[in-house]
Design a protein around this motif. Sequence first.
Motif, mmCIF file in Angstrom:
data_model
loop_
_atom_site.group_PDB
_atom_site.id
_atom_site.type_symbol
_atom_site.label_atom_id
_atom_site.label_comp_id
_atom_site.label_asym_id
_atom_site.label_seq_id
_atom_site.Cartn_x
_atom_site.Cartn_y
_atom_site.Cartn_z
ATOM 1 N N THR A 262 0.813 -1.217 0.000
ATOM 2 C CA THR A 262 0.000 0.000 0.000
ATOM 3 C C THR A 262 0.845 1.264 0.000
ATOM 4 O O THR A 262 0.522 2.239 -0.697
ATOM 5 N N THR A 266 2.366 1.043 -4.287
ATOM 6 C CA THR A 266 1.329 1.899 -4.874
ATOM 7 C C THR A 266 1.891 3.242 -5.306
ATOM 8 O O THR A 266 1.645 3.723 -6.417
ATOM 9 N N SER A 270 2.744 4.082 -9.450
ATOM 10 C CA SER A 270 1.902 5.133 -10.026
ATOM 11 C C SER A 270 2.737 6.307 -10.522
ATOM 12 O O SER A 270 2.522 6.814 -11.622
ATOM 13 N N LEU A 300 -2.991 -0.930 -11.185
ATOM 14 C CA LEU A 300 -3.754 -1.653 -10.177
ATOM 15 C C LEU A 300 -3.568 -3.170 -10.277
ATOM 16 O O LEU A 300 -3.385 -3.832 -9.238
ATOM 17 N N ILE A 303 -0.354 -4.188 -8.571
ATOM 18 C CA ILE A 303 -0.458 -4.076 -7.118
ATOM 19 C C ILE A 303 -1.259 -5.250 -6.548
ATOM 20 O O ILE A 303 -0.860 -5.866 -5.551
ATOM 21 N N ILE A 325 -5.709 1.539 -1.250
ATOM 22 C CA ILE A 325 -4.865 1.758 -2.433
ATOM 23 C C ILE A 325 -5.322 3.022 -3.157
ATOM 24 O O ILE A 325 -4.514 3.906 -3.490
ATOM 25 N N LEU A 329 -3.568 6.733 -3.836
ATOM 26 C CA LEU A 329 -3.440 7.287 -5.186
ATOM 27 C C LEU A 329 -4.082 8.674 -5.297
ATOM 28 O O LEU A 329 -3.996 9.312 -6.350
#
Length: 411
Positions: A262, A266, A270, A300, A303, A325, A329
């Motif tokens: 997380t 993440t 990203s 996603l 992840i 998550i 973001l």
Amino acid sequence: MLDPFGPEARRLVKDEFGGITELLMIIPSYVGIDAALERVSWIKSGEIPKDILELEGIRDLLTFYALLGALAFSPYGLEREVVREANLRIYHRRILQKGTLVGVSTPLEAVPGGEIPERDRTILERTHHTELSPDERRKLRLGYRIHLSKFLELWEGSLKEVYVRNGYAYLTEEGAIELWKRSFERNFDRAVNLLYEIRDELPDYYLRLYEKLGEIAREHYKERLERMGSAKAQPLRFDLFPPCVKIALGGVPSGLRNYAITVLLTSFLSYARLCPNPPRRDVRIKDCVSDLGVVEREILPVIIEAGNRCSPPLFEDQPHEVKNIWYHLGFGLTDSPTLEDSGNSTWYFPPNCSKIRANAPELCRPDRDCRNIKNPLTYYLRKLYLENRRKGEGEGGETDEGAKEGGEENG
């Protein structure tokens, strides 16, 4: 000044200004943007202006660090390339004019008389070859030495290529200059990585200088631009990821799951995919994409798969973690976001290496490329940059720098 990272430069930065950050805060009051750009604007012509070569002391340091401050907004783009190339050539020319490397950042010493046994010197420097000109003899002379421990930090070849005696490596002027160049680039990387972490604190002056640098870099490298690429949004290169991210991708035990998946994965995935070189920390995903397709297709799933490799699987054990998550973001606590939700929470930036070591030391297994890196994202940016540069040089033959250096010294 022979080296902006040498002992004299370090003394000035520390004693006169109190450190790099403090130095950057006062530079805009003393150095105009045009004056800073003069250090690189000559690069296309290849002719270093006399007044740039003659800059000394604090004035030299201020204009150099002005450019480094601008690179905080693009640590591994073409702007970095043009600043590095121009300044490497400026300081190289000064070293040649001065005729010594003593005092540069590389801890080189002049070889004391009688240090090398006469028999060894005769063989190594070919002093028994009467046909050699004085200039050729000078080039073969082992005029510098460096402690072996420091030498090995920079040397990439075999020790069989080097004369070693009593704990020192002995070098010709050419060998010493090559070692200094490696040291210059390492110090350059260290400084740029440090400034990348404080770019949000820097005055607007540096962002404006960065934009002007971009114009010069694009013009200088216009023939290489397509080959080299840049630190823009592009498909993820998993092979270039830092060790901590690769460990997280492979799945981790229960005590590490939330942090690895997380927090670290993440944020890293990203930013690496959507905005690898953000101009500021408060950027939102909707500033970078026009729809959520790339997030839902390319980020996603990676992840989720990494979470499912954990023991026990993260999202089976904690299904609500999917909402977390999206929260990290920047979409708030939801499992069905829209692009308009971007900005409802903070899009978390990848944690610094120091925070990873403190909060999840099992993830931190540095490799040789982690040296001088303070954030996993800068590791990725650097690897992308080096690969793109190799691609640009490989397809384009001789590098611009090599060609111009040769012409400059032969002229």
